[in-house]
Design a protein around this motif. Structure first.
Motif, mmCIF file in Angstrom:
data_model
loop_
_atom_site.group_PDB
_atom_site.id
_atom_site.type_symbol
_atom_site.label_atom_id
_atom_site.label_comp_id
_atom_site.label_asym_id
_atom_site.label_seq_id
_atom_site.Cartn_x
_atom_site.Cartn_y
_atom_site.Cartn_z
ATOM 1 N N ASP A 1 -2.955 5.468 14.785
ATOM 2 C CA ASP A 1 -2.799 4.239 15.521
ATOM 3 C C ASP A 1 -1.678 3.833 14.078
ATOM 4 O OD1 ASP A 1 -4.457 4.170 16.929
ATOM 5 O OD2 ASP A 1 -5.870 2.991 16.153
ATOM 6 N N LYS A 2 -1.501 4.373 12.893
ATOM 7 C CA LYS A 2 -0.935 4.123 11.523
ATOM 8 C C LYS A 2 -0.518 5.272 10.288
ATOM 9 C CE LYS A 2 0.389 -0.170 8.794
ATOM 10 N NZ LYS A 2 -0.033 -1.221 7.942
ATOM 11 N N ALA A 3 0.673 6.160 10.338
ATOM 12 C CA ALA A 3 0.396 6.991 9.325
ATOM 13 C C ALA A 3 2.060 6.772 8.495
ATOM 14 C CB ALA A 3 0.972 7.735 10.204
ATOM 15 N N GLU A 4 1.901 5.329 6.983
ATOM 16 C CA GLU A 4 2.544 4.823 6.878
ATOM 17 C C GLU A 4 2.647 5.610 5.113
ATOM 18 O OE1 GLU A 4 3.586 0.782 6.265
ATOM 19 O OE2 GLU A 4 4.163 0.551 8.841
ATOM 20 N N VAL A 5 3.606 6.031 4.403
ATOM 21 C CA VAL A 5 3.670 6.502 2.812
ATOM 22 C C VAL A 5 5.313 5.673 2.679
ATOM 23 C CG1 VAL A 5 3.724 8.893 1.432
ATOM 24 C CG2 VAL A 5 3.054 9.056 3.817
ATOM 25 N N LEU A 6 3.886 5.338 1.511
ATOM 26 C CA LEU A 6 5.801 4.060 0.960
ATOM 27 C C LEU A 6 6.347 3.423 1.821
ATOM 28 C CD1 LEU A 6 6.061 6.903 -2.129
ATOM 29 C CD2 LEU A 6 5.319 5.045 -1.975
ATOM 30 N N MET B 1 1.003 -1.388 -0.263
ATOM 31 C CA MET B 1 0.114 -0.281 0.042
ATOM 32 C C MET B 1 0.889 1.423 -0.062
ATOM 33 S SD MET B 1 -3.013 0.545 2.549
ATOM 34 C CE MET B 1 -3.800 -0.895 1.623
ATOM 35 N N ILE B 2 1.036 2.229 -0.879
ATOM 36 C CA ILE B 2 1.025 3.649 -1.400
ATOM 37 C C ILE B 2 1.206 4.153 0.490
ATOM 38 C CG2 ILE B 2 1.546 5.730 -2.643
ATOM 39 C CD1 ILE B 2 1.360 3.380 -4.942
ATOM 40 N N ILE B 3 -0.052 5.152 0.731
ATOM 41 C CA ILE B 3 -0.408 5.542 1.422
ATOM 42 C C ILE B 3 -1.209 5.232 2.028
ATOM 43 C CG2 ILE B 3 -1.572 7.781 2.385
ATOM 44 C CD1 ILE B 3 -0.917 9.078 0.329
ATOM 45 N N ASP B 4 -1.176 4.360 3.617
ATOM 46 C CA ASP B 4 -1.524 3.510 4.758
ATOM 47 C C ASP B 4 -2.471 4.315 6.363
ATOM 48 O OD1 ASP B 4 -3.549 1.203 6.086
ATOM 49 O OD2 ASP B 4 -1.844 0.128 5.977
ATOM 50 N N TYR B 5 -3.007 5.230 6.334
ATOM 51 C CA TYR B 5 -3.904 5.914 7.449
ATOM 52 C C TYR B 5 -4.393 5.127 8.480
ATOM 53 C CZ TYR B 5 -0.961 10.051 6.311
ATOM 54 O OH TYR B 5 0.024 11.324 5.533
ATOM 55 N N LYS B 6 -4.466 4.903 9.853
ATOM 56 C CA LYS B 6 -5.381 4.632 10.493
ATOM 57 C C LYS B 6 -6.001 5.159 12.217
ATOM 58 C CE LYS B 6 -4.710 -0.082 8.726
ATOM 59 N NZ LYS B 6 -4.547 -1.836 8.934
ATOM 60 N N ASN B 7 -6.943 5.833 11.827
ATOM 61 C CA ASN B 7 -7.093 6.448 13.013
ATOM 62 C C ASN B 7 -5.917 7.970 13.227
ATOM 63 O OD1 ASN B 7 -8.604 7.603 15.439
ATOM 64 N ND2 ASN B 7 -7.598 6.172 16.836
ATOM 65 N N VAL B 8 -5.677 8.556 12.294
ATOM 66 C CA VAL B 8 -4.945 9.927 11.499
ATOM 67 C C VAL B 8 -5.252 11.255 12.982
ATOM 68 C CG1 VAL B 8 -3.094 11.328 10.865
ATOM 69 C CG2 VAL B 8 -3.264 8.350 10.530
ATOM 70 N N ASP B 9 -4.787 11.770 13.298
ATOM 71 C CA ASP B 9 -6.022 12.617 13.909
ATOM 72 C C ASP B 9 -4.848 14.325 13.171
ATOM 73 O OD1 ASP B 9 -7.408 11.832 15.793
ATOM 74 O OD2 ASP B 9 -6.369 12.242 17.521
ATOM 75 N N ILE B 10 -4.954 15.366 12.126
ATOM 76 C CA ILE B 10 -4.149 16.154 11.468
ATOM 77 C C ILE B 10 -4.447 17.597 12.353
ATOM 78 C CG2 ILE B 10 -3.702 17.394 9.081
ATOM 79 C CD1 ILE B 10 -4.566 14.203 8.213
ATOM 80 N N TYR B 11 -2.923 18.198 12.588
ATOM 81 C CA TYR B 11 -3.193 19.111 13.153
ATOM 82 C C TYR B 11 -2.677 20.304 11.879
ATOM 83 C CZ TYR B 11 -4.336 17.252 17.316
ATOM 84 O OH TYR B 11 -5.307 16.779 18.587
ATOM 85 N N GLN B 12 -3.111 21.937 12.132
ATOM 86 C CA GLN B 12 -2.529 23.019 11.770
ATOM 87 C C GLN B 12 -2.620 24.128 12.826
ATOM 88 O OE1 GLN B 12 -1.317 24.350 9.156
ATOM 89 N NE2 GLN B 12 -2.819 23.687 7.702
#
Length: 235
Positions: A58-63, A1-12
């Protein structure tokens, strides 16, 4: 999988713009991200190439890289495997199209001028800009500049293209041509993830559709035709 995000919180800037993000991209997928201005589309895309950090997931993977533990010195190598396209093109205005593309290849480790120029000819031909090689950016239309930006993005045979509102500054016909080009690129195996307000494109060039709304992103591919998306079709 190229991008695999699970339960990611994104802040700005310490404000949570997207909570509990589940977002997945596989080889050759063509993905739209829609939503109103300020809904988190750009922030999500910026996390994929580490412009914005991810602290909670929980998971934040790219490549294959864990974005929660990636080191700063490892980020350039990650970005070399990606193609990034911006709404405002971000071409270097003091040099020709050819020299813009040579600059990118040199910066990413290409050393042989002959091989560089062969690859440049190849990508310019792919985007229909072979005859614009010696032009300066200001001599090109907006659509032509965006095609050059796409050529730049695919120089290094990326596994994924991240495109943030790539048609936002273009007229409808030119925008349609740009999306068609990105769709063709996805059919060669390169995944394309594109944020857009251009809702009519969803029917013209079908893909997977994610919607950012009220701090949540969800896959609406199966039912976007039943939803009122009129507010997203407005910049």
């Amino acid at each position: 999988m190229i991008i695999d995000y699970k339960n990611v919180d994104i802040y700005q800037q310490e404000v949570c713009v997207l909570k509990g993000v589940d977002f997945h991209v596989d080889e050759g997928e063509f993905i739209y991200i829609i939503g109103k201005v300020g809904s988190g589309k750009s922030s999500l895309l910026k996390t994929t190439y580490c412009e914005i950090d991810i602290d909670s997931a929980d998971k934040a993977e790219v490549l294959g890289r864990n974005l929660q533990t990636i080191r700063r010195r490892e980020i350039p190598a990650l970005r070399k495997e990606m193609g990034i396209i911006f709404q405002d093109f971000q071409l270097l205005h003091d040099r020709t199209v050819l020299k813009n593309l040579r600059f990118v290849l040199k910066a990413t480790g290409w050393k042989e001028k002959k091989k560089c120029d062969e690859r440049i000819d190849e990508v310019l031909d792919m985007v229909g800009m072979a005859d614009k090689k010696e032009k300066m950016p200001h001599e090109l239309s907006g659509g032509e500049q965006q095609r050059i930006a796409i050529a730049r993005a695919i120089l290094n045979h990326p596994k994924v293209i991240i495109a943030d509102e790539p048609t936002g500054n273009l007229d409808p016909e030119t925008a349609s041509n740009i999306v068609n080009l990105l769709k063709q690129i996805s059919q060669t195996g390169t995944a394309v993830v594109m944020s857009t307000h251009n809702i009519p494109m969803l029917d013209k060039y079908p893909g997977i559709v994610y919607r950012c709304k009220d701090g949540i992103i969800r896959d609406i591919t199966d039912d976007y035709n039943k939803l009122d998306l009129s507010e997203e079709d407005d910049e």
